[in-house]
Scaffold this active site. Structure first.
Site, PDB file in Angstrom:
ATOM      1  NE  ARG A 176      -1.822   1.885   3.648  1.00 17.11           N
ATOM      2  CZ  ARG A 176      -1.573   1.901   4.852  1.00 17.11           C
ATOM      3  NH1 ARG A 176      -2.173   1.116   5.353  1.00 17.11           N
ATOM      4  NH2 ARG A 176      -0.956   2.550   5.515  1.00 17.11           N
TER       5      ARG A 176
ATOM      6  CG  HIS B 116      -6.525   2.434   6.054  1.00 21.32           C
ATOM      7  ND1 HIS B 116      -6.884   1.223   5.518  1.00 21.32           N
ATOM      8  CD2 HIS B 116      -7.783   3.027   6.768  1.00 21.32           C
ATOM      9  CE1 HIS B 116      -8.314   1.130   5.916  1.00 21.32           C
ATOM     10  NE2 HIS B 116      -8.673   2.231   6.412  1.00 21.32           N
TER      11      HIS B 116
ATOM     12  CE1 TYR C 221       1.181   2.768   8.708  1.00 18.98           C
ATOM     13  CE2 TYR C 221      -0.178   4.597  10.073  1.00 18.98           C
ATOM     14  CZ  TYR C 221       0.171   3.675   8.805  1.00 18.98           C
ATOM     15  OH  TYR C 221      -0.676   3.872   7.967  1.00 18.98           O
TER      16      TYR C 221
END
Lengths: 367, 324
Positions: free
Chosen positions: A260, A264, A273
């Site tokens: 990805r 998100h 993160y």
């Protein structure tokens, strides 16, 4: 922790690949594919166009025209490869990120924007293109796909069902139940898991100790890992799995190993993160660049072709933007319509009362 | 006329529906060879085959989720949840998918799924086998919620529920499965969304559904000796609610007692009491009173007689309604 390399550094073992990141064709004994020049050019065009739609949608969100968008950036090959493997009779059950599959099915991209703009919760007819509604609850659609496949089986139809989900969804009870159902009933379904390495902020290690495709064997059907950034391999592997399903050989799980590249959703901040190095490593495996390199190297397309696709993409982006802005806000009657198929006294009464209430304002304004 | 138990009446209704429409399927745990733990699907797999009467893996979310998929493919699944307390693993599929998908599709999708749930206590069962979870489902827009109380209604209601294009939660009063009555297998039933006045009276209205209808009828018969003329309404449909029948009755009697097995607090009776107070305010001689379970989990079976409303608790509430 497993002994596998960090995400993105090297290809994991047992990965089916037909086109390297450098654009070199690789032979595979079980999953080879013959593609005409026209087919390869067409796949390239699909990849570029869906990336452009996605880019436009992110921009629309940033400008306040969409409430949210779930970007497919980096996952174009997994979606176009698997989506182009489907026949018209096959049914696809997406998550909320399958914009590339929707494109392959012929769904107008603007229809995808409705739920992100907040004018409806989905709003396309799933039967029109055999592309089910986006499902936001993680993994719920896996059971719908298996039930649908059981229906296909009962109808004796020459069709298969494919269901999309991510690495995070493999932890859901519904996905595991769907594996059991599919296995026990030998349902004609393909489980297409896009392992994009991240479930919002949680890395794959929070979901599993073993490679995801290996889960399938515990449920009694084959699992295959494919390079999710390789559109040739995704097409070949999905085509085979769908054919097996149609031929009564039951389910297959495909793990498309991908990444990805974006957040998100537009509400997320991945810099909190994950490290930038990871992103850089995956940029080298871009699903579009490798097809472009392949076309160039083999002199299957010239600069004029690429310019033409880029121009088409820009026009599509503009068209999507224009029609997004033109999407009408629903009127208050849409609150009540379609809650039930048959007349329902309570909803009818509330509709009537609310419209009488609204009419009171209009009457007041006239005075 | 045929004499049938309530369980057998549903069985006959399912059989009739399956004969009428080849798309009707029955699915659930143990519904095949065993015929269901209450034998409600007895003999159906033998006659309609394993493809139409499906013994499923033991997972309730899977039952509802795959039923949704089958409905999307044009089938009309009738799912059995074995016991009321086991519906909760399926709650996500029922609430987030079954109830909402038709709206999500702007009407393109119909989900004619019936979820049969044996409900209520009184059979001396272990935990999770005696609950009344109807309020969870009446609160969810997109679902219709039905509760049958007697063999004749059960026979027609299950068929009408299967014919309906909307998803339906269909509660069956498990302790009444063995109650017998005459059933006309040819007569059409009352429309699915209608309440029925099962006993006429002018002094007070009892509202009940499912297992409590019989209890209320017994209470009304007992009260007759004391000169009280009690009206009993069997709601049959909890969502939508037939407010016309309820309003006419309570405006006439001026008193109303709602009876259900589920806990009173935030129970379905609260909705009834509120609606009646809105529509019958000037006719009421007393507040709408409620009789039901306590705000405790369903008790061990040796205590269930204390928990379940019975004839005396119903009549106690009637007395209190007259004390105003």
């Amino acid at each position: 922790m497993t002994a596998e390399a960090p995400r993105g550094a090297d290809a994991p073992p047992e990965l089916i690949q037909l086109l390297t990141p450098e654009g070199e064709r690789v032979e595979h004994p079980d999953y080879d594919i013959e593609l005409t020049t026209e087919e390869v050019r067409s796949l390239y065009r699909d990849l570029v166009l869906v990336r452009r739609i996605d880019l436009e949608a992110v921009a629309l969100q940033r400008q306040g025209e969409l409430g949210l968008w779930a970007s497919l950036l980096g996952q174009e090959a997994a979606q176009i490869g698997s989506g182009r493997a489907l026949t018209d009779a096959d049914m696809a059950f997406p998550t909320y990120r399958e914009h590339g599959v929707a494109w392959c099915r012929g769904v107008d991209p603007v229809k995808l924007l409705g739920l992100f703009r907040g004018v409806n919760h989905g709003g396309w007819d799933p039967y029109e293109h055999n592309f089910h509604l986006y499902t936001i609850v993680i993994g719920s659609q896996a059971l719908h796909a298996v039930g649908y496949a059981m229906g296909v089986q009962r109808d004796g139809a020459d069709a298969a069902t494919i269901v999309y989900f991510g690495d995070g969804a493999t932890s859901q009870g519904d996905v595991n139940e769907s594996f059991i159902w599919a296995s026990v009933f030998n349902a004609p379904v393909v489980f297409f898991c896009q392992n994009n390495q991240w479930a919002i902020s949680e890395p794959l290690e929070k979901q599993t100790r073993i490679p995801l495709y290996k889960r399938a064997s515990g449920f009694g059907f084959p699992g295959i890992r494919v390079d999710g950034n390789d559109v040739f391999a995704c097409l070949a592997v999905t085509r085979k799995a769908l054919a097996d399903a149609r031929n009564g050989q039951g389910p297959t799980m495909i793990e498309a190993f991908t990444y990805r590249m974006g957040a998100h959703t537009t509400s997320d901040d991945p810099t909190r993160y994950r490290v930038a190095d990871e992103l850089e490593a995956w940029k080298l495996k871009d699903p579009i660049e490798r097809v472009k390199a392949y076309l160039f190297k083999n002199q299957l397309a010239d600069q004029e072709f690429f310019d033409k696709v880029d121009a088409e993409a820009d026009a599509l982006g503009k068209d999507v933007r224009r029609r997004c802005l033109e999407l009408p806000d629903p009127g208050p009657e849409a609150l009540f319509d379609h809650v039930y198929g048959a007349p329902h006294a309570l909803v009818d009464e509330e509709r009537e009362q609310y419209f009488a209430y609204l009419a009171g304002f209009e009457a007041g304004a006239e005075r | 006329m045929t004499t049938l138990t309530l369980g057998k009446a549903i069985n006959e209704g399912l059989r009739r529906a399956m004969e009428e429409d080849p798309k009707v399927l029955v699915m659930g745990e143990d519904v095949g060879k065993l015929g269901g733990v209450f034998r409600v699907t007895d003999g159906l797999q033998k006659d309609f085959g394993e493809d139409r009467v499906i013994d499923t893996p033991l997972a309730e979310s899977g039952i509802i989720g795959t039923a949704i998929g089958l409905a999307l493919r044009g089938y009309r699944p009738v799912c059995e949840i074995q016991f009321d307390g086991f519906v909760f693993p399926a709650a996500d599929q029922i609430i987030t998918q079954l109830a909402k998908m038709p709206l999500r599709s702007l009407g393109a999708v119909k989900l004619p799924v019936v979820v049969r749930i044996p409900c209520g206590g009184g059979i001396g069962a272990v935990e999770h086998h005696s609950e009344s979870p109807e309020a969870y489902f009446t609160h969810t827009a997109g679902l219709r919620v039905m509760a049958c109380s007697n063999p004749a209604d059960a026979y027609t209601m299950i068929q009408d529920a299967i014919r309906c294009d909307d998803p339906i939660i269909f509660f069956e009063p498990k302790r009444r499965y063995w109650d017998k009555a005459e059933v006309d297998l040819t007569a059409p039933g009352l429309p699915l969304d209608r309440a029925r006045t099962v006993r006429h009276g002018d002094d007070v209205t009892l509202l009940a559904y499912g297992p409590m209808v019989k209890t209320c009828l017994a209470a009304a018969t007992a009260a007759e000796g004391e000169g009280r003329n009690i009206e009993v309404i069997d709601l049959r449909s909890l969502n939508p609610l037939d407010m016309g029948v309820i309003t006419e009755s309570v405006q006439r009697t001026g008193r109303c007692v709602v009876v259900h097995e589920a806990p009173v607090f935030s129970g379905f009776g609260a909705e009834l009491a509120a609606r009646i107070s809105e529509r019958c305010f000037y006719h009421l001689e007393a507040p709408v009173l409620r009789v039901g379970g306590f705000s405790t989990p369903y008790p061990p079976s040796r205590l269930e007689d204390h928990y379940l409303p019975d004839l005396d608790r119903v009549l106690d509430a009637v007395d209190r309604a007259f004390a105003y």
